[in-house]
Design a protein around this motif. Sequence first.
Motif, mmCIF file in Angstrom:
data_model
loop_
_atom_site.group_PDB
_atom_site.id
_atom_site.type_symbol
_atom_site.label_atom_id
_atom_site.label_comp_id
_atom_site.label_asym_id
_atom_site.label_seq_id
_atom_site.Cartn_x
_atom_site.Cartn_y
_atom_site.Cartn_z
ATOM 1 N N GLN A 17 0.804 -1.215 0.000
ATOM 2 C CA GLN A 17 0.000 0.000 0.000
ATOM 3 C C GLN A 17 0.840 1.270 0.000
ATOM 4 O O GLN A 17 0.467 2.261 -0.605
ATOM 5 C CB GLN A 17 -0.944 0.031 1.199
ATOM 6 N N TYR A 18 1.978 1.247 0.662
ATOM 7 C CA TYR A 18 2.765 2.466 0.827
ATOM 8 C C TYR A 18 4.076 2.386 0.060
ATOM 9 O O TYR A 18 4.680 1.338 -0.067
ATOM 10 C CB TYR A 18 3.051 2.723 2.309
ATOM 11 N N GLY A 19 4.517 3.522 -0.442
ATOM 12 C CA GLY A 19 5.790 3.617 -1.134
ATOM 13 C C GLY A 19 6.567 4.789 -0.587
ATOM 14 O O GLY A 19 6.022 5.639 0.125
ATOM 15 N N ALA A 20 7.846 4.840 -0.922
ATOM 16 C CA ALA A 20 8.691 5.953 -0.475
ATOM 17 C C ALA A 20 9.799 6.170 -1.493
ATOM 18 O O ALA A 20 10.219 5.241 -2.176
ATOM 19 C CB ALA A 20 9.279 5.649 0.889
ATOM 20 N N PHE A 21 10.255 7.415 -1.571
ATOM 21 C CA PHE A 21 11.412 7.729 -2.398
ATOM 22 C C PHE A 21 12.085 8.972 -1.849
ATOM 23 O O PHE A 21 11.518 9.698 -1.037
ATOM 24 C CB PHE A 21 11.016 7.920 -3.874
ATOM 25 N N THR A 22 13.312 9.203 -2.281
ATOM 26 C CA THR A 22 14.072 10.375 -1.872
ATOM 27 C C THR A 22 14.180 11.318 -3.060
ATOM 28 O O THR A 22 14.515 10.888 -4.169
ATOM 29 C CB THR A 22 15.481 9.972 -1.394
ATOM 30 N N THR A 23 13.912 12.580 -2.829
ATOM 31 C CA THR A 23 13.983 13.577 -3.901
ATOM 32 C C THR A 23 15.438 13.947 -4.167
ATOM 33 O O THR A 23 16.333 13.621 -3.382
ATOM 34 C CB THR A 23 13.213 14.853 -3.515
ATOM 35 N N GLY A 51 17.123 15.626 -1.350
ATOM 36 C CA GLY A 51 17.366 14.878 -0.124
ATOM 37 C C GLY A 51 16.155 14.679 0.770
ATOM 38 O O GLY A 51 16.260 14.050 1.810
ATOM 39 N N ASP A 52 14.994 15.218 0.381
ATOM 40 C CA ASP A 52 13.780 15.000 1.166
ATOM 41 C C ASP A 52 13.259 13.585 0.928
ATOM 42 O O ASP A 52 13.466 13.011 -0.140
ATOM 43 C CB ASP A 52 12.679 15.986 0.772
ATOM 44 N N THR A 53 12.570 13.038 1.911
ATOM 45 C CA THR A 53 11.938 11.729 1.790
ATOM 46 C C THR A 53 10.437 11.929 1.632
ATOM 47 O O THR A 53 9.833 12.685 2.387
ATOM 48 C CB THR A 53 12.220 10.854 3.027
ATOM 49 N N ILE A 54 9.850 11.251 0.653
ATOM 50 C CA ILE A 54 8.406 11.282 0.422
ATOM 51 C C ILE A 54 7.857 9.887 0.701
ATOM 52 O O ILE A 54 8.346 8.907 0.146
ATOM 53 C CB ILE A 54 8.054 11.645 -1.037
ATOM 54 N N TYR A 79 13.989 14.848 7.009
ATOM 55 C CA TYR A 79 14.679 13.990 7.965
ATOM 56 C C TYR A 79 13.957 12.645 8.021
ATOM 57 O O TYR A 79 12.729 12.607 8.040
ATOM 58 C CB TYR A 79 14.659 14.640 9.351
ATOM 59 N N SER A 80 14.698 11.554 8.020
ATOM 60 C CA SER A 80 14.075 10.232 8.132
ATOM 61 C C SER A 80 14.986 9.303 8.927
ATOM 62 O O SER A 80 16.197 9.527 9.006
ATOM 63 C CB SER A 80 13.793 9.638 6.755
ATOM 64 N N VAL A 81 14.406 8.286 9.518
ATOM 65 C CA VAL A 81 15.149 7.254 10.245
ATOM 66 C C VAL A 81 14.625 5.888 9.817
ATOM 67 O O VAL A 81 13.482 5.751 9.400
ATOM 68 C CB VAL A 81 15.003 7.400 11.784
#
Length: 50
Positions: A11-17, A20-23, A38-40
Amino acid sequence: MTDQDQTADDQYGAFTTGGGDTIVYDRRNPEAWIQSDYSVSVGPDEEAEA
């Protein structure tokens, strides 16, 4: 596969712009997303298990 059969990983996805931002986004709802500079990592620490 129905929507009910999908796991959270599906259901969920993520990527880095490029900046350097995380979406993090919901594949079922294009209006649901979070952007952060910022992400961990979440989950077991792979180094601790080694």
